[in-house]
Write a protein that holds these residues in place. Sequence first.
Motif, mmCIF file in Angstrom:
data_model
loop_
_atom_site.group_PDB
_atom_site.id
_atom_site.type_symbol
_atom_site.label_atom_id
_atom_site.label_comp_id
_atom_site.label_asym_id
_atom_site.label_seq_id
_atom_site.Cartn_x
_atom_site.Cartn_y
_atom_site.Cartn_z
ATOM 1 N N LEU A 126 0.918 -1.254 -0.068
ATOM 2 C CA LEU A 126 -0.042 -0.041 -0.075
ATOM 3 C C LEU A 126 0.825 1.358 0.225
ATOM 4 C CD1 LEU A 126 -2.761 1.582 0.149
ATOM 5 C CD2 LEU A 126 -2.478 1.085 2.748
ATOM 6 N N THR A 127 0.862 1.948 -0.978
ATOM 7 C CA THR A 127 1.705 3.210 -1.175
ATOM 8 C C THR A 127 0.745 4.461 -1.217
ATOM 9 O OG1 THR A 127 3.250 1.746 -2.692
ATOM 10 C CG2 THR A 127 3.427 4.160 -2.432
ATOM 11 N N PHE A 128 1.199 5.427 -0.279
ATOM 12 C CA PHE A 128 0.437 6.788 -0.349
ATOM 13 C C PHE A 128 1.557 7.622 -1.103
ATOM 14 C CE2 PHE A 128 -1.098 4.789 3.244
ATOM 15 C CZ PHE A 128 -2.681 4.842 3.051
ATOM 16 N N VAL A 129 1.123 8.490 -2.108
ATOM 17 C CA VAL A 129 2.201 9.384 -2.594
ATOM 18 C C VAL A 129 1.528 10.738 -2.246
ATOM 19 C CG1 VAL A 129 2.455 10.560 -4.941
ATOM 20 C CG2 VAL A 129 2.037 7.930 -4.832
ATOM 21 N N SER A 130 2.369 11.443 -1.516
ATOM 22 C CA SER A 130 2.002 12.853 -0.864
ATOM 23 C C SER A 130 2.689 13.781 -1.384
ATOM 24 C CB SER A 130 2.373 12.645 0.667
ATOM 25 O OG SER A 130 4.009 12.471 0.810
ATOM 26 N N GLY A 131 3.875 13.934 -1.944
ATOM 27 C CA GLY A 131 4.404 15.048 -2.454
ATOM 28 C C GLY A 131 5.531 15.585 -1.560
ATOM 29 N N ALA A 132 6.394 16.275 -2.490
ATOM 30 C CA ALA A 132 7.483 16.893 -1.647
ATOM 31 C C ALA A 132 7.176 17.744 -0.631
ATOM 32 C CB ALA A 132 8.690 17.579 -2.697
ATOM 33 N N LEU A 133 6.047 18.613 -0.817
ATOM 34 C CA LEU A 133 5.929 19.295 0.312
ATOM 35 C C LEU A 133 5.734 18.833 1.693
ATOM 36 C CD1 LEU A 133 3.032 21.440 -1.438
ATOM 37 C CD2 LEU A 133 5.496 22.073 -0.835
ATOM 38 N N GLY A 134 5.432 17.702 2.117
ATOM 39 C CA GLY A 134 5.420 17.069 3.331
ATOM 40 C C GLY A 134 6.866 16.901 3.782
ATOM 41 N N GLN A 135 7.978 17.118 3.149
ATOM 42 C CA GLN A 135 9.133 17.240 3.482
ATOM 43 C C GLN A 135 9.780 18.549 3.459
ATOM 44 O OE1 GLN A 135 11.200 14.654 4.751
ATOM 45 N NE2 GLN A 135 9.317 13.360 4.661
ATOM 46 N N ARG A 136 9.379 19.278 2.271
ATOM 47 C CA ARG A 136 9.888 20.609 2.280
ATOM 48 C C ARG A 136 8.983 21.535 2.096
ATOM 49 N NH1 ARG A 136 12.802 19.598 -2.850
ATOM 50 N NH2 ARG A 136 11.915 17.576 -2.913
#
Length: 149
Positions: A126-136
């Motif tokens: 199960l993979t959730f794609v969240s985007g770079a804004l979660g880290q930066r």
Amino acid sequence: MGALDGKKVLVVGGSSGMGEAAATLAARAGARVTIAARDHDRLAAAAKRIGSGVEPAMLDATNDAAVGTFFADGTVWDHVVSCVGAGGRGNVKDLEMATALAAMEGKFWAGFRIAHGARIAPDGSLTFVSGALGQRPAAGAALISAINA
């Protein structure tokens, strides 16, 4: 012979962007891919672009009943990818509460519903794609950054 030959892959949010890209790669790797989203026309267009090995399916992941119905058939998926969600950008002081709640509903809670409802093979993922804004996080993206994180 592809790395995903014969595997059943579900990509929710597969009608555009990162979801469509994930579905395309899975289909090229030999998977039987289902792309799910709530817009029929976008689904049909994405399925046409991806080509063979993909099947479109209507799913509004923001709706409890729709998600329950979608997963009620008992299909066991080898891999499920959640690429759902949109919105949540703007200065927090300028965002209406309804807009903020819709962003949270459309990404965080929709992903939760998918995780809760999907039947996944024991050796699946199960993979959730969240985007770079979660880290930066970036200016004007505090809400979506928090949701992605």
